[in-house]
Design an enzyme around this catalytic site. Structure first.
Site, PDB file in Angstrom:
ATOM      1  N   LYS A 280     -21.208  -7.730 -21.554  1.00 59.13           N
ATOM      2  CA  LYS A 280     -20.267  -6.824 -20.883  1.00 59.13           C
ATOM      3  C   LYS A 280     -18.847  -7.358 -20.991  1.00 59.13           C
ATOM      4  O   LYS A 280     -18.659  -8.568 -21.119  1.00 59.13           O
ATOM      5  CB  LYS A 280     -20.630  -6.719 -19.389  1.00 59.13           C
ATOM      6  CG  LYS A 280     -21.888  -5.938 -19.088  1.00 59.13           C
ATOM      7  CD  LYS A 280     -22.122  -5.857 -17.582  1.00 59.13           C
ATOM      8  CE  LYS A 280     -23.398  -5.112 -17.244  1.00 59.13           C
ATOM      9  NZ  LYS A 280     -23.390  -3.694 -17.594  1.00 59.13           N
ATOM     10  N   ARG A 354     -34.254  -0.844 -17.227  1.00 53.91           N
ATOM     11  CA  ARG A 354     -35.439  -0.050 -17.547  1.00 53.91           C
ATOM     12  C   ARG A 354     -36.552  -0.912 -18.152  1.00 53.91           C
ATOM     13  O   ARG A 354     -37.727  -0.581 -18.023  1.00 53.91           O
ATOM     14  CB  ARG A 354     -35.044   1.106 -18.481  1.00 53.91           C
ATOM     15  CG  ARG A 354     -34.394   0.678 -19.754  1.00 53.91           C
ATOM     16  CD  ARG A 354     -33.606   1.795 -20.422  1.00 53.91           C
ATOM     17  NE  ARG A 354     -32.255   1.947 -19.887  1.00 53.91           N
ATOM     18  CZ  ARG A 354     -31.398   2.889 -20.272  1.00 53.91           C
ATOM     19  NH1 ARG A 354     -31.735   3.760 -21.202  1.00 53.91           N
ATOM     20  NH2 ARG A 354     -30.188   2.942 -19.748  1.00 53.91           N
TER      21      ARG A 354
HETATM   22  N1  BES Z   1     -26.632  -2.689 -14.269  1.00 53.24           N
HETATM   23  C1  BES Z   1     -26.110  -1.849 -15.267  1.00 53.24           C
HETATM   24  C2  BES Z   1     -25.664  -0.484 -14.742  1.00 53.24           C
HETATM   25  C3  BES Z   1     -24.384  -0.453 -13.974  1.00 53.24           C
HETATM   26  C4  BES Z   1     -23.168  -0.499 -14.621  1.00 53.24           C
HETATM   27  C5  BES Z   1     -24.407  -0.307 -12.621  1.00 53.24           C
HETATM   28  C6  BES Z   1     -21.997  -0.421 -13.889  1.00 53.24           C
HETATM   29  C7  BES Z   1     -23.239  -0.212 -11.883  1.00 53.24           C
HETATM   30  C8  BES Z   1     -22.027  -0.274 -12.531  1.00 53.24           C
HETATM   31  C9  BES Z   1     -27.157  -1.587 -16.334  1.00 53.24           C
HETATM   32  O1  BES Z   1     -28.012  -2.632 -16.587  1.00 53.24           O
HETATM   33  C10 BES Z   1     -26.424  -1.323 -17.586  1.00 53.24           C
HETATM   34  O2  BES Z   1     -25.760  -2.190 -18.057  1.00 53.24           O
HETATM   35  N2  BES Z   1     -26.537  -0.103 -18.099  1.00 53.24           N
HETATM   36  C11 BES Z   1     -25.859   0.291 -19.278  1.00 53.24           C
HETATM   37  C12 BES Z   1     -26.797   1.137 -20.083  1.00 53.24           C
HETATM   38  C13 BES Z   1     -26.305   1.448 -21.466  1.00 53.24           C
HETATM   39  C14 BES Z   1     -26.267   0.188 -22.297  1.00 53.24           C
HETATM   40  C15 BES Z   1     -27.215   2.457 -22.080  1.00 53.24           C
HETATM   41  C16 BES Z   1     -24.617   1.078 -18.878  1.00 53.24           C
HETATM   42  O3  BES Z   1     -24.670   1.849 -17.918  1.00 53.24           O
HETATM   43  O4  BES Z   1     -23.575   0.870 -19.504  1.00 53.24           O
HETATM   44 MN    MN Z   2     -27.231  -3.988 -17.983  1.00 57.77          MN
END
Ligand code: BES
Ligand code: MN
Ligand code: ZN
Length: 499
Positions: A280, A354
């Site tokens: 990230k 997931r």
């Molecule tokens: N934990 C995150 C989701 C999230 C992001 C929650 C920002 C709250 C604020 C999750 O594991 C994630 O990173 N999801 C990705 C999925 C994508 C790679 C398909 C996302 O939402 O960017």
């Molecule tokens: Mn994630």
């Protein structure tokens, strides 16, 4: 905080502060009209002089009123009488409590006679008072070396209801409200802890402590070896990138009949999500300590239900792991085999929630659940879709969805349904495995739900994406404890104990 309910004459009660609601355009509630009478019209006199209108958020303190035993009376503005609703009541309570806390009152009395929001009942009014009051005094300062504790914290609230007949309802509401508030508080405390302290192992220990303290929750923690035996290849692929071993926390509360099918809650317990190799960006990455809020809400809800001794069987399952980049971490393109036997191509290692949830959901089948509900900070896309007001609901069962929507509305902890149409499923197609773990930019919250739906075909299932509601960012950064209020409300309604 301690709460108690009384009926009778609040004007005779000795207290440092007697709180009474008033409404816009200087309208008196029945409770205020009562005091007005006892004080020989002092309240209408002050209102007539224009010191307070009764609008939302307004407060006025009156000292030493004749005929009233309280040291002071707080007139609490609740806004237009026709627009008065549960939401406004909660806000007014929060304002009153904040003032009491800051003015070093250790106790107070609320007079509630004749204030009925149009969408509410005495039960809700009282329960909302408790949860809003506890919310207003919540602080997370256990990690500050010199926390600024209130010198004389607010400890006791007495509330007066209109008549004796209302007392049993008020007492039930106090009990429910306190349990919901303490479950929400537990979820907040766990969620606010940083990733270096709240590891999967720590979360498992706290679950075990909850088991011991409650006396009616059995807790079992599966380690990586046991998960490997079960074939949890998706879950274990995530924890391989971290030095902290994954844990699968299983909590059983059996308050129902022996053979009654349980409700199973599955909560994402990702104690820190750096994204893995698909790392990230740095901005606000600290907030990814909150990626275990789903798991924390499962502990909070179990604790609330066990404390109330609800007549139902309830099981909590929390897959706990970190998601970090490491030489042994998942790589984009890797293919893993889930416990269900389905294979998954990991095209983005940041879609890890997931991966841990799918194995926990397959594991849940063994409990033959009446319904299974997973709770997860799953997608940023859900925050884009719904903002920070409602969680996203995806389900393969209309009846369950209706009940959750209703529980969300009545607890003020709302959810909103998103479609689970077949049309979206093709976005998960993979050339090399049974499915990919991402579905592209479009409808990201829904394709995440589609992914989970492939592991819950045999069960009545709902998924709550709480990415937008689990914590607040900015100046008031902190966990909200949501959706403990909504889940507890759903379970209370299931037991026919709440309206
Ligand atoms: N934990 C995150 C989701 C999230 C992001 C929650 C920002 C709250 C604020 C999750 O594991 C994630 O990173 N999801 C990705 C999925 C994508 C790679 C398909 C996302 O939402 O960017
Ligand atoms: Mn994630
Ligand atoms: Zn995550």
């Amino acid at each position: 905080m301690q709460f108690s309910a009384k009926s009778g004459e609040p004007q005779k009660k000795k207290t440092s502060c007697l709180v009474v609601p008033i409404f816009s355009k200087r309208k008196l509630s029945a409770a205020a009209a009562n005091l007005d009478e006892s004080s020989g019209g002092q309240i209408s006199h002050v209102l007539g002089r224009g010191d307070i209108e009764g609008d939302e958020g307004q407060l006025l303190l009156l000292y030493a009123l004749p005929g009233i035993a309280a040291d002071r009376v707080m007139l609490l503005g609740c806004g237009e009488i026709d627009e008065f609703c549960a939401e406004k009541w909660r806000k007014a309570v929060a304002a009153a409590i904040a003032y009491l806390q800051q003015s070093h009152s250790t106790e107070a009395v609320f007079s509630l006679a004749g204030i009925a929001p149009k969408d509410s009942s005495t039960y809700r009014l009282v329960r909302d008072l408790v949860t809003a009051a506890e919310e207003a005094v919540y602080r997370f300062d256990e990690l500050k070396s010199d926390p600024k504790k209130p010198r004389r914290p607010l400890k006791r609230i007495t509330l007066y209801v209109a008549s004796r007949d209302d007392l049993p309802i008020a007492e039930r509401a106090l009990t429910h409200g306190s349990a919901i508030a303490s479950g929400t508080g537990l979820a907040k405390d766990l969620s606010n802890l940083p990733g270096n302290l709240c590891t999967p192992t720590y979360l498992a220990k706290r679950a075990q402590t909850l088991g011991k303290d409650s006396g009616n929750i059995q807790v079992k923690v599966l380690d990586e070896k046991e998960m490997k035996k079960l074939g949890m290849g998706a879950l274990l692929s995530v924890s391989r990138g971290s030095r902290q071993p994954a844990k699968l926390i299983v909590m059983e509360y059996r308050g129902g009949k022996k053979n009654e099918q349980p409700v199973v809650l599955v909560g994402k317990g990702l104690t820190f999500d750096a994204g893995g190799i698909s790392i990230k960006p740095a901005a606000a990455m600290d907030e990814m300590k909150y990626d275990m809020c789903g798991g924390a809400s499962v502990l909070g809800t179990l604790s609330a239900c066990a404390r109330l001794g609800l007549p139902l069987n309830l099981i909590g399952v929390v897959p706990a792991s970190e998601n970090l980049p490491d030489g042994d971490a998942n790589k984009p393109g890797d293919i893993v085999t889930s416990m269900s036997g389905q294979t998954i191509e990991i095209l983005n290692t940041d879609a890890e929630g997931r991966l841990i949830l799918c194995d926990a959901l397959t594991y849940s089948e063994r409990f033959k659940p009446a319904v299974v509900i997973d709770i997860a900070t799953l997608t940023g896309a859900c925050v884009i879709a719904l903002g920070r007001h409602a969680s996203g609901l995806i389900s393969n069962d209309d009846e369950l969805s209706e009940k959750l929507l209703e529980a969300g509305t009545s607890s003020g902890d709302r959810t909103w349904r998103l479609p689970l149409w077949e049309d979206y499923q093709t976005q998960l197609d993979s050339n090399f495995a049974d499915m990919a773990n991402i579905g592209g930019r479009e409808a990201g919250a829904i394709t995440a739900g589609c992914f989970l739906s492939r592991f819950t075909k045999k069960m009545k299932w709902a998924h709550l994406d709480i990415a937008g509601i689990a914590w607040l960012a900015g100046e008031n950064k902190g966990a909200t404890g949501r959706p403990v209020p909504m889940l507890t409300q759903y379970l209370l309604q299931r037991c026919k104990l709440a309206d």
